[in-house]
Design a protein around this motif. Sequence first.
Motif, mmCIF file in Angstrom:
data_model
loop_
_atom_site.group_PDB
_atom_site.id
_atom_site.type_symbol
_atom_site.label_atom_id
_atom_site.label_comp_id
_atom_site.label_asym_id
_atom_site.label_seq_id
_atom_site.Cartn_x
_atom_site.Cartn_y
_atom_site.Cartn_z
ATOM 1 N N ASP A 8 9.235 -7.684 6.052
ATOM 2 C CA ASP A 8 7.977 -7.626 6.781
ATOM 3 C C ASP A 8 7.019 -8.702 6.249
ATOM 4 O O ASP A 8 6.738 -8.745 5.062
ATOM 5 N N PRO A 9 6.547 -9.584 7.139
ATOM 6 C CA PRO A 9 5.697 -10.686 6.667
ATOM 7 C C PRO A 9 4.353 -10.225 6.093
ATOM 8 O O PRO A 9 3.689 -10.976 5.390
ATOM 9 N N THR A 14 4.586 -7.667 -2.334
ATOM 10 C CA THR A 14 4.548 -6.212 -2.341
ATOM 11 C C THR A 14 5.980 -5.689 -2.323
ATOM 12 O O THR A 14 6.780 -6.124 -1.509
ATOM 13 N N VAL A 15 6.287 -4.758 -3.236
ATOM 14 C CA VAL A 15 7.625 -4.180 -3.200
ATOM 15 C C VAL A 15 7.684 -2.994 -2.262
ATOM 16 O O VAL A 15 8.624 -2.806 -1.512
ATOM 17 N N LEU A 16 6.625 -2.185 -2.325
ATOM 18 C CA LEU A 16 6.639 -0.952 -1.559
ATOM 19 C C LEU A 16 5.328 -0.838 -0.784
ATOM 20 O O LEU A 16 4.258 -1.064 -1.344
ATOM 21 N N ALA A 17 5.439 -0.539 0.501
ATOM 22 C CA ALA A 17 4.238 -0.308 1.296
ATOM 23 C C ALA A 17 4.420 0.999 2.066
ATOM 24 O O ALA A 17 5.437 1.188 2.728
ATOM 25 N N GLY A 43 2.677 -3.556 -5.904
ATOM 26 C CA GLY A 43 3.204 -4.888 -6.213
ATOM 27 C C GLY A 43 4.206 -4.846 -7.352
ATOM 28 O O GLY A 43 4.245 -3.894 -8.126
ATOM 29 N N ALA A 44 5.022 -5.896 -7.449
ATOM 30 C CA ALA A 44 5.958 -6.006 -8.578
ATOM 31 C C ALA A 44 5.154 -6.097 -9.870
ATOM 32 O O ALA A 44 4.154 -6.798 -9.942
ATOM 33 N N GLY A 45 5.563 -5.351 -10.885
ATOM 34 C CA GLY A 45 4.883 -5.391 -12.176
ATOM 35 C C GLY A 45 3.596 -4.594 -12.227
ATOM 36 O O GLY A 45 2.908 -4.586 -13.245
ATOM 37 N N GLU A 46 3.272 -3.909 -11.130
ATOM 38 C CA GLU A 46 2.021 -3.148 -11.091
ATOM 39 C C GLU A 46 2.262 -1.672 -11.441
ATOM 40 O O GLU A 46 3.268 -1.096 -11.079
ATOM 41 N N VAL A 47 1.304 -1.079 -12.147
ATOM 42 C CA VAL A 47 1.367 0.359 -12.422
ATOM 43 C C VAL A 47 0.241 1.042 -11.638
ATOM 44 O O VAL A 47 -0.942 0.799 -11.887
ATOM 45 N N ALA A 185 13.667 -1.632 -8.176
ATOM 46 C CA ALA A 185 12.419 -2.372 -7.974
ATOM 47 C C ALA A 185 11.218 -1.460 -8.211
ATOM 48 O O ALA A 185 10.126 -1.918 -8.516
ATOM 49 N N VAL A 186 11.429 -0.160 -8.019
ATOM 50 C CA VAL A 186 10.326 0.802 -8.115
ATOM 51 C C VAL A 186 10.743 1.979 -8.992
ATOM 52 O O VAL A 186 11.850 2.500 -8.860
#
Length: 350
Positions: A8-9, A14-17, A43-47, A185-186
């Motif tokens: 999705d563009p 963002t890994v997960l939406a 996002g990747a690397g985000e907590v 990834a998550v």
Amino acid sequence: MEVTEAPDPRLDGTVLAVRDLVTVYPTRLGVVPAVDGVGFELGAGEVLGIVGDSGSGKTTLARSLLGLVAAPGRIESGEILLHGRNLLDFTPEEMRRVRGTEIAMIFQNPIRSFHPGFTIGWQLTEAVTRHQRVSRREATDRAIEALTWVGMPEPAVRMRDHPHQFSGGMLQRVMIAMSLLNEPAVLVADEPTTALDVTIQAQILELVQRLAVDRGLGVILVTHNLGMVASICDRVMVMYAGQIVEEASVDDVFARPAHPYTVGLLDSQPDRATGARLAAMAGGSPTMTALPPGCRFEPRCAYAEAACSQPPDLWALGSGQTARCWVSKRHGELPAHPDGEPGTAGSGTG
Ligand SMILES: Nc1ncnc2c1ncn2[C@@H]1O[C@H](COP(=O)(O)OP(=O)(O)O)[C@@H](O)[C@H]1O
Ligand SMILES: [Mg+2]
């Protein structure tokens, strides 16, 4: 896997939406909208922290992401986009594969996630070979490596031990190692340290944070403990009665909470020094089958005004925060407390 659509563009980095997710439980008294129109991005690397009272829908949200909602509960609508692919279109078989390899979950009580009769080494190795075509030898090496990531002393030796031979903290590390084996990834962690003592809690949280940064893992940390959020999260979502009522960076939430419920949550955290609660919030959560028609927090809210009899949206405020509150929307922020106290809950919470 069958699903091979282009990403999705809308999802840069963002890994997960999650969009407009609704998960319900039919009960004798009516339908419980446990997750009611929740949306967010990770996002990747985000907590990302998710906080809220017991019953606010945190676990249902976490389990929805993995396709593990307990029957008779069901996801009614919405989208869960993992790298742009909607997991709600996946077959049960495809979801099983996603759980083993792309989204991992760690639970409150690690002992229940292991079989008591098999060694840790056997169970970790099995978790690799179930999803990947690798030799037993290679799977073993990978299991030992994952135990190294989580700081397990003498990993090759501990592989021969059974679950009951580990302390609670060490077993939680094994659980985290198991969740990382196939490089997801998550990582979704639902109250992962509740069963552990405070020192071990801090070590596990530090570990989770380091893994997010080092491995670019997106982490969702579910907790009712705001101290935990303050120490390792980048952003926080506050849930109340199935909805997100505030979303903001951790710094903003602590500096100037934008929803009256968040203010109450901050004020009711135990004081670090004395352990005493500063103030209890008046009232209790609403009955999920008989929700107030307007703002769900209105019956308990000291700020409530006439507008609050209509349901508020989650509005973006100038500060970059979002809040589901008519009062914040009208003022652009949550004003000074109606009883004369400051709207910021900084009074003693540190
Ligand atoms: N299996 C179930 N059947 C019916 N209602 C449920 C079930 N599991 C949870 N609920 C209801 O869904 C709501 C959210 O629960 P939950 O997701 O466990 O919240 P939290 O994790 O924030 O405590 C609560 O009102 C709870 O009573
Ligand atoms: Mg829960």
